[in-house]
Design a protein around this motif. Structure first.
Motif, PDB file in Angstrom:
ATOM      1  N   LYS A  11       0.802  -1.221   0.000  1.00 42.14           N
ATOM      2  CA  LYS A  11       0.000   0.000   0.000  1.00 42.14           C
ATOM      3  C   LYS A  11       0.838   1.276   0.000  1.00 42.14           C
ATOM      4  O   LYS A  11       0.402   2.296  -0.520  1.00 42.14           O
ATOM      5  N   ASP A  12       2.045   1.229   0.593  1.00 40.92           N
ATOM      6  CA  ASP A  12       2.871   2.430   0.638  1.00 40.92           C
ATOM      7  C   ASP A  12       3.877   2.517  -0.508  1.00 40.92           C
ATOM      8  O   ASP A  12       4.717   3.403  -0.541  1.00 40.92           O
ATOM      9  N   VAL A  13       3.802   1.615  -1.479  1.00 41.87           N
ATOM     10  CA  VAL A  13       4.722   1.636  -2.613  1.00 41.87           C
ATOM     11  C   VAL A  13       4.264   2.691  -3.618  1.00 41.87           C
ATOM     12  O   VAL A  13       3.138   2.648  -4.109  1.00 41.87           O
ATOM     13  N   GLU A  14       5.148   3.654  -3.889  1.00 42.72           N
ATOM     14  CA  GLU A  14       4.877   4.703  -4.863  1.00 42.72           C
ATOM     15  C   GLU A  14       6.083   4.839  -5.774  1.00 42.72           C
ATOM     16  O   GLU A  14       7.221   4.667  -5.332  1.00 42.72           O
ATOM     17  N   ALA A  15       5.855   5.169  -7.026  1.00 44.23           N
ATOM     18  CA  ALA A  15       6.936   5.327  -7.985  1.00 44.23           C
ATOM     19  C   ALA A  15       7.911   6.402  -7.513  1.00 44.23           C
ATOM     20  O   ALA A  15       7.507   7.483  -7.090  1.00 44.23           O
ATOM     21  N   GLY A  16       9.192   6.080  -7.573  1.00 41.89           N
ATOM     22  CA  GLY A  16      10.225   7.040  -7.212  1.00 41.89           C
ATOM     23  C   GLY A  16      10.497   7.186  -5.729  1.00 41.89           C
ATOM     24  O   GLY A  16      11.323   8.006  -5.338  1.00 41.89           O
ATOM     25  N   ARG A  17       9.810   6.434  -4.876  1.00 38.12           N
ATOM     26  CA  ARG A  17      10.007   6.529  -3.427  1.00 38.12           C
ATOM     27  C   ARG A  17      10.387   5.169  -2.863  1.00 38.12           C
ATOM     28  O   ARG A  17       9.938   4.142  -3.348  1.00 38.12           O
ATOM     29  N   GLN A  18      11.203   5.190  -1.827  1.00 40.99           N
ATOM     30  CA  GLN A  18      11.584   3.953  -1.142  1.00 40.99           C
ATOM     31  C   GLN A  18      10.464   3.515  -0.205  1.00 40.99           C
ATOM     32  O   GLN A  18       9.722   4.342   0.318  1.00 40.99           O
ATOM     33  N   SER A  19      10.348   2.234  -0.015  1.00 42.10           N
ATOM     34  CA  SER A  19       9.369   1.683   0.916  1.00 42.10           C
ATOM     35  C   SER A  19       9.960   0.403   1.500  1.00 42.10           C
ATOM     36  O   SER A  19      10.896  -0.167   0.925  1.00 42.10           O
ATOM     37  N   PRO A  20       9.442  -0.068   2.620  1.00 42.14           N
ATOM     38  CA  PRO A  20       9.942  -1.335   3.171  1.00 42.14           C
ATOM     39  C   PRO A  20       9.822  -2.484   2.170  1.00 42.14           C
ATOM     40  O   PRO A  20      10.720  -3.308   2.039  1.00 42.14           O
ATOM     41  N   ARG A  21       8.728  -2.522   1.435  1.00 38.01           N
ATOM     42  CA  ARG A  21       8.526  -3.596   0.448  1.00 38.01           C
ATOM     43  C   ARG A  21       9.581  -3.514  -0.656  1.00 38.01           C
ATOM     44  O   ARG A  21      10.173  -4.518  -1.046  1.00 38.01           O
TER      45      ARG A  21
END
Length: 77
Positions: A11-21
């Protein structure tokens, strides 16, 4: 590692941004690359009765199909 990836939300995955996933996926890919390259090199270099234990990892053109056509087919799988 695969269990961790599948348990981590997208759910927190966005293009150009880091996320835990994203971090977990990249770590998994880097780890697998390190393991598989080592295994491939070892099996390709090990001789058993004058044959190699694994493939010699050469490029082989597929018969009949142009490379661009072959690549396009793999994207549609």
């Amino acid at each position: 590692m695969i269990d961790v990836i599948y348990r981590t939300s997208r759910k927190d995955v966005e293009a150009g941004r880091q996320s835990p996933r994203h971090h977990d996926e990249r770590t998994f890919m880097a780890t697998m690359q390190g393991i598989l390259v080592s295994v491939a090199e070892l099996t390709a270099a090990t001789q058993v009765a004058l044959l190699h234990a694994g493939p010699i990892l050469e490029f082989h053109r597929l018969p009949g199909a142009a490379p661009a056509h072959t690549l396009a087919m793999t994207y549609n799988l």
